[in-house]
Design a protein around this motif. Structure first.
Motif, PDB file in Angstrom:
ATOM      1  N   HIS A  12     -46.608  13.681  34.185  1.00  0.00           N
ATOM      2  CA  HIS A  12     -46.610  12.706  35.281  1.00  0.00           C
ATOM      3  C   HIS A  12     -46.976  11.322  34.751  1.00  0.00           C
ATOM      4  O   HIS A  12     -47.879  11.173  33.936  1.00  0.00           O
ATOM      5  CB  HIS A  12     -47.617  13.101  36.353  1.00  0.00           C
ATOM      6  N   PHE A  13     -46.262  10.325  35.251  1.00  0.00           N
ATOM      7  CA  PHE A  13     -46.538   8.929  34.909  1.00  0.00           C
ATOM      8  C   PHE A  13     -46.436   8.082  36.173  1.00  0.00           C
ATOM      9  O   PHE A  13     -45.561   8.326  37.013  1.00  0.00           O
ATOM     10  CB  PHE A  13     -45.532   8.420  33.867  1.00  0.00           C
ATOM     11  N   GLY A  14     -47.325   7.098  36.285  1.00  0.00           N
ATOM     12  CA  GLY A  14     -47.344   6.240  37.468  1.00  0.00           C
ATOM     13  C   GLY A  14     -47.346   4.767  37.116  1.00  0.00           C
ATOM     14  O   GLY A  14     -46.923   4.370  36.027  1.00  0.00           O
ATOM     15  N   LEU A 169     -33.462  11.926  29.507  1.00  0.00           N
ATOM     16  CA  LEU A 169     -34.760  11.564  30.063  1.00  0.00           C
ATOM     17  C   LEU A 169     -34.644  11.514  31.580  1.00  0.00           C
ATOM     18  O   LEU A 169     -33.779  10.813  32.112  1.00  0.00           O
ATOM     19  CB  LEU A 169     -35.219  10.205  29.544  1.00  0.00           C
ATOM     20  N   SER A 170     -35.519  12.235  32.280  1.00  0.00           N
ATOM     21  CA  SER A 170     -35.366  12.331  33.730  1.00  0.00           C
ATOM     22  C   SER A 170     -36.662  12.060  34.490  1.00  0.00           C
ATOM     23  O   SER A 170     -37.764  12.255  33.979  1.00  0.00           O
ATOM     24  CB  SER A 170     -34.854  13.722  34.131  1.00  0.00           C
ATOM     25  N   ALA A 171     -36.461  11.596  35.721  1.00  0.00           N
ATOM     26  CA  ALA A 171     -37.472  11.622  36.774  1.00  0.00           C
ATOM     27  C   ALA A 171     -36.766  12.307  37.944  1.00  0.00           C
ATOM     28  O   ALA A 171     -36.388  11.678  38.928  1.00  0.00           O
ATOM     29  CB  ALA A 171     -37.937  10.217  37.134  1.00  0.00           C
ATOM     30  N   TRP A 172     -36.536  13.596  37.791  1.00  0.00           N
ATOM     31  CA  TRP A 172     -35.651  14.373  38.668  1.00  0.00           C
ATOM     32  C   TRP A 172     -36.496  15.086  39.723  1.00  0.00           C
ATOM     33  O   TRP A 172     -37.310  15.941  39.404  1.00  0.00           O
ATOM     34  CB  TRP A 172     -34.883  15.385  37.834  1.00  0.00           C
ATOM     35  N   PRO A 173     -36.278  14.768  40.998  1.00  0.00           N
ATOM     36  CA  PRO A 173     -37.109  15.362  42.045  1.00  0.00           C
ATOM     37  C   PRO A 173     -36.522  16.630  42.637  1.00  0.00           C
ATOM     38  O   PRO A 173     -35.357  16.973  42.407  1.00  0.00           O
ATOM     39  CB  PRO A 173     -37.136  14.248  43.104  1.00  0.00           C
ATOM     40  N   ASN A 211     -38.695  15.558  31.701  1.00  0.00           N
ATOM     41  CA  ASN A 211     -38.750  15.257  33.132  1.00  0.00           C
ATOM     42  C   ASN A 211     -40.186  14.958  33.547  1.00  0.00           C
ATOM     43  O   ASN A 211     -41.146  15.395  32.906  1.00  0.00           O
ATOM     44  CB  ASN A 211     -38.221  16.431  33.962  1.00  0.00           C
ATOM     45  N   GLN A 212     -40.291  14.219  34.642  1.00  0.00           N
ATOM     46  CA  GLN A 212     -41.597  13.966  35.231  1.00  0.00           C
ATOM     47  C   GLN A 212     -42.077  15.195  36.002  1.00  0.00           C
ATOM     48  O   GLN A 212     -41.288  16.055  36.414  1.00  0.00           O
ATOM     49  CB  GLN A 212     -41.519  12.763  36.167  1.00  0.00           C
ATOM     50  N   THR A 213     -43.388  15.267  36.208  1.00  0.00           N
ATOM     51  CA  THR A 213     -44.008  16.266  37.070  1.00  0.00           C
ATOM     52  C   THR A 213     -44.819  15.532  38.137  1.00  0.00           C
ATOM     53  O   THR A 213     -44.915  14.307  38.133  1.00  0.00           O
ATOM     54  CB  THR A 213     -44.939  17.198  36.278  1.00  0.00           C
ATOM     55  N   GLY A 214     -45.422  16.297  39.036  1.00  0.00           N
ATOM     56  CA  GLY A 214     -46.275  15.691  40.047  1.00  0.00           C
ATOM     57  C   GLY A 214     -45.468  15.004  41.128  1.00  0.00           C
ATOM     58  O   GLY A 214     -44.306  15.316  41.364  1.00  0.00           O
TER      59      GLY A 214
END
Length: 276
Positions: A12-14, A169-173, A211-214
């Motif tokens: 996770h990154f914010g 590279l993903s930020a896949w929801p 991918n992102q988490t959270g």
């Protein structure tokens, strides 16, 4: 080149850049300890992704970063001898791009601006305009950013340009319109894995999917980082939890084995394909 350890991150990154850089430093340390030569961090690892994909708030977008600014220089310094891919929001004058950069401690090896945009993302970012592979110490590599991998032409363009490894590279929801009670049952969870395996198998390349988490705002990210072999087999994965998927393989040998009888790129017939 022999055996190479390849690592894909789920984390996770914010919006807090200092926190993001600290997390990146920790992940690079862990990957280095495991012997990884290539580490693929998620999309938007510097500054986080959008909190609302359908109606992004123009006042709450990720920080737009100078591609030659201090944040990316810090990542280069942390990378050292490793090849590291990382996603961020790129500032280009008044324009913003959902971008990825591939670096070592010696400098920038390659860049990519996300080409394909889901509805709503165009409010926050301009689209990129090309797919290009580039040479790295771990082999010829190309990058995709999340929705890019939905389109077969994206990874195929990189493979035709000689990429042996595709870093996605993903930020896949999870599904925004029809969220399942359990993440494993979510439609987007199934598609995320399907696209990773299909893009690897149809191009007979190694695909490294981060991918992102959270969660951020109304978005809940899937995780599911993985390394996929050129036959579409998952060699290592994190499932939905944060972590690093690490696989050791001889990339050249794996590609040669996959292409020994059926060589998809060599057997294409571009003259009969429709371009539009």
């Amino acid at each position: 080149m022999g055996q190479t350890r390849i690592a894909a991150v789920a984390a996770h990154f914010g919006r807090d850049l200092d926190f993001d850089l600290q997390r990146i430093a920790t992940l690079i340390d862990h990957a280095r300890s495991s012997g990884a030569a290539l580490l693929v961090l998620p999309d938007a690892a510097l500054g986080g992704y959008l909190a609302d994909l359908r109606h992004p708030d123009p006042e709450a977008l990720p920080p737009a970063l100078d591609p030659d600014g201090p944040e990316l220089k810090t990542v280069r310094s942390l990378a050292g001898e490793m090849v590291v891919c990382v996603g961020y929001c790129e500032a280009d004058g008044p324009r913003r791009y959902n971008s990825a950069v591939c670096v070592t401690g010696d400098g920038v090896l390659g860049r990519h601006r996300k080409v394909h945009q889901p509805p709503g993302e165009s409010i926050a970012y301009e689209p990129g305009g090309e797919f290009a592979a580039f040479d790295t110490p771990v082999g010829r590599l190309g990058m995709l950013i999340d929705y890019d991998k939905t389109f077969p032409e994206s990874a195929r363009s990189l493979a035709v340009d000689g990429a042996d490894i595709v870093a996605c590279l993903s930020a896949w929801p999870t599904s925004i319109t029809n969220r399942a009670p359990r993440m494993a049952q979510d439609r987007q969870s199934r598609l995320f894995d399907l696209y990773d395996q299909a893009r690897a198998a149809e191009n007979q390349v190694v695909l490294v999917s981060s991918n992102q988490t959270g969660a951020m705002g109304g978005m809940r990210f899937l995780g599911q980082a993985k390394v996929v072999g050129p036959g579409g087999e998952i060699l290592a994965r994190t499932w939905s939890k944060a972590g690093i998927a690490v696989a050791e393989l001889d990339v050249e040998q794996e590609l040669a084995n996959a292409r020994r009888v059926l060589h998809h790129l060599g057997e294409r017939k571009p003259e009969v394909y429709r371009e539009a």
